[in-house]
Design an enzyme around this catalytic site. Structure first.
Site, PDB file in Angstrom:
ATOM      1  N   LYS A 174      34.691  35.628  34.419  1.00 27.79           N
ATOM      2  CA  LYS A 174      33.659  36.477  33.938  1.00 27.79           C
ATOM      3  C   LYS A 174      34.538  37.671  33.545  1.00 27.79           C
ATOM      4  O   LYS A 174      34.889  38.503  34.173  1.00 27.79           O
ATOM      5  CB  LYS A 174      32.985  36.849  35.188  1.00 27.79           C
ATOM      6  CG  LYS A 174      31.581  37.745  34.856  1.00 27.79           C
ATOM      7  CD  LYS A 174      31.342  38.728  35.840  1.00 27.79           C
ATOM      8  CE  LYS A 174      32.036  39.967  35.787  1.00 27.79           C
ATOM      9  NZ  LYS A 174      32.046  40.983  34.769  1.00 27.79           N
ATOM     10  N   GLU A 249      44.511  43.765  40.967  1.00 26.90           N
ATOM     11  CA  GLU A 249      45.301  44.708  40.018  1.00 26.90           C
ATOM     12  C   GLU A 249      44.288  46.109  39.723  1.00 26.90           C
ATOM     13  O   GLU A 249      43.502  45.818  38.974  1.00 26.90           O
ATOM     14  CB  GLU A 249      45.831  44.002  38.952  1.00 26.90           C
ATOM     15  CG  GLU A 249      46.909  44.371  38.152  1.00 26.90           C
ATOM     16  CD  GLU A 249      46.621  45.670  37.352  1.00 26.90           C
ATOM     17  OE1 GLU A 249      46.988  46.907  38.001  1.00 26.90           O
ATOM     18  OE2 GLU A 249      46.049  45.389  36.097  1.00 26.90           O
ATOM     19  N   CYS A 282      46.057  51.395  32.926  1.00 28.11           N
ATOM     20  CA  CYS A 282      46.147  51.576  34.305  1.00 28.11           C
ATOM     21  C   CYS A 282      47.577  51.905  34.787  1.00 28.11           C
ATOM     22  O   CYS A 282      47.787  52.788  35.659  1.00 28.11           O
ATOM     23  CB  CYS A 282      45.849  50.485  35.260  1.00 28.11           C
ATOM     24  SG  CYS A 282      46.658  48.709  34.621  1.00 28.11           S
ATOM     25  N   GLU A 382      42.218  58.938  38.040  1.00 21.99           N
ATOM     26  CA  GLU A 382      42.684  58.057  36.949  1.00 21.99           C
ATOM     27  C   GLU A 382      41.627  58.444  36.149  1.00 21.99           C
ATOM     28  O   GLU A 382      40.418  57.983  36.175  1.00 21.99           O
ATOM     29  CB  GLU A 382      42.754  56.668  37.392  1.00 21.99           C
ATOM     30  CG  GLU A 382      43.234  55.685  36.312  1.00 21.99           C
ATOM     31  CD  GLU A 382      43.029  54.377  36.572  1.00 21.99           C
ATOM     32  OE1 GLU A 382      43.951  53.696  36.052  1.00 21.99           O
ATOM     33  OE2 GLU A 382      42.196  53.970  37.156  1.00 21.99           O
TER      34      GLU A 382
END
Length: 478
Positions: A174, A249, A282, A382
């Protein structure tokens, strides 16, 4: 694109059972260009059933057969790499040059690297000379649900699909509903390569519906997820009742430690690495920690580097920075830039609003803040946009304390000509990866973090073993 309203299940394209859809928006023009179906519970169940039925035969297949499939996929993918680059550029607004040179080819590199691992991988291993009749069997875990992000769509998809296929797993992929085009093209490639029906299945959908059903489904043995830390926490909770393996992750807030003896181009290199892919990485080095004796000089270098970065449409040729992926992401980045200013950080480049010459599109100015303290929101959140925070440090101890003062732990960076210092810092920095003096990690090096950055390891032998269970056997007949 007709297949955006179909899913690849059991070796064929089937219409979505759900009537829900998501409108795809061009990040440069802010205009809609297509609609992708959003799968519901029944769509997910059909895909999982196909994968479940295909698992026994694929798990029992010879490793050489699986390797041959990946080689065929790689060959067809190579022939269609320009199509893949254009799909990625359109769906998530990567400048076409970046899509051609970095985004699309990443999957080819992963295929080559995993095939190299398979050449020497032992599925049946001796325990040791003390137990000559004991064996360790490495076996596929089962049906894997894969939920992938939009920022590096094919890199992240390949890091999951390729090792899972090689391990003998079947799967349901997905991708992000914001980046569906590239995965549709990959499904076409896998089909053309001759993958057995049900081994690879593709559904589209959002996290709250399709993603959540994958996570809770009792016939899914493992979830491999790349995305935000917030979503990762939700997935861990959702998978608990069915005791799935969960490989995460997640996000990062990497520190880039620049010492006075760093290479001349260390600051500029750090700025450009922070802003690649419009800062939507990231593992971006978004906190630049600079030794006080060179701090003022480094701030000016960072200002010059940021102001030299051109911004342009994703379809335009050339090495420039494109827009961020969506209005939501644009608004988030703008809000955090405003927060940095309000918190008292010194704005030295960029700032609020679009770059000069742009009155539409989700374009963000390459932005640099100096005099940031590590308790400011821009140093802790972030941002996932082209925003760099510069912080001073006094000595090595101070640098380590600042770098490790974060809930994240994905990638840290060190710039110094002192080899002994680099080695000390590599051990002390709390992260899954450390890159030093601009040297990228080698082929087969695992990608992944610690703490709120997740604990998955993608790539190399570790990435292959993620999709396996260890079975210990005694009395093995040689």
């Amino acid at each position: 694109m007709r297949k955006l309203r179909e899913f690849y299940i059991g070796g064929r394209w089937v219409p979505a059972l759900s009537t829900a859809g998501h409108t795809l928006i061009d990040s440069t023009t802010e205009q809609p260009f297509d609609t992708v179906a959003l799968g519901g519970r029944n769509d997910v169940d059909a895909a999982v059933m196909a994968a479940k039925l295909a698992f026994p035969a694929w798990a029992a297949s010879e490793p050489g057969e699986r390797m041959a499939l990946i080689r065929r996929i790689r060959e067809i993918y190579s022939e269609r790499v320009e199509d893949m680059a254009r799909a990625i550029s359109q769906e998530m607004a990567a400048p076409i040059e970046l899509a051609r040179t970095r985004q699309a080819p990443a999957a080819l590199r992963h295929m080559t690297n995993f095939l190299a691992v398979m050449e020497h991988f032992e599925f049946v291993r001796q325990l040791g000379p003390h137990a000559p009749d004991d064996r360790i069997l490495m076996e596929p875990i089962g049906v894997v649900g894969m939920i992938t992000p939009w920022n590096w769509p094919m890199s992240q998809v390949a890091l999951k699909v390729v090792p899972a296929l090689l391990a003998g797993c079947t799967m349901v992929l997905k991708p992000s509903e914001l980046a569906p085009l590239s995965s549709v093209l990959l499904a076409e490639i896998i089909h053309e390569a001759g993958a057995p029906a049900g081994v690879f299945n593709l559904i589209q959908g959002d996290g709250l519906t399709a993603g959540a059903r994958l996570v809770e489904h009792p016939d899914v043995a493992m979830i491999s997820f790349t995305g935000s830390t917030r979503a990762g926490a939700s997935i861990m909770k959702g998978a608990a009742d069915t005791f799935k393996r969960v490989a995460l992750e997640l996000g990062g807030k990497g520190a880039n430690l620049i010492f006075a003896d760093a290479e001349e181009d260390a600051v500029e290199r750090g700025v450009r690495q922070c802003f690649i892919n419009s800062g939507q990485n990231c593992n971006a080095p978004t906190r630049m920690l600079v030794e006080r004796s060179i701090y003022d000089e480094a701030v000016e270098k960072a200002r010059t580097a940021a102001q030299s970065i051109a911004v342009g449409p994703s379809s335009a040729e050339g090495a420039h920075m494109g827009p961020v992926i969506s209005e939501r992401q644009f608004d988030r980045v703008q809000s955090l830039i405003e927060t940095g200013i309000r918190e008292g950080a010194r704005l030295v480049a960029g700032g609020i609003g679009r770059p000069a010459g742009f009155n539409r599109g989700f374009f963000v100015q390459p932005t640099v803040f100096a005099d940031v303290s590590n308790d400011m929101m821009i140093a802790r959140e972030e941002i996932f946009g082209p925003v760099l925070s510069i912080l001073p440090f006094s000595d090595e101890e101070d640098a380590v304390a600042i770098a490790n003062d974060t809930p994240y732990g994905l990638t840290n960076y060190v710039q110094s000509s002192d080899g002994a210092r680099r080695n000390r810092l590599a051990r002390r920095l709390q992260s899954g990866m450390v890159e030093m003096n601009g040297q990228p990690r080698g082929a087969g090096s695992p990608f992944g973090g610690v703490r709120h950055s997740g604990g998955a390891r993608e790539g190399g032998v570790w990435g292959l073993e993620e999709y396996m269970v260890v079975k210990s056997v005694s009395g093995w007949a040689s």
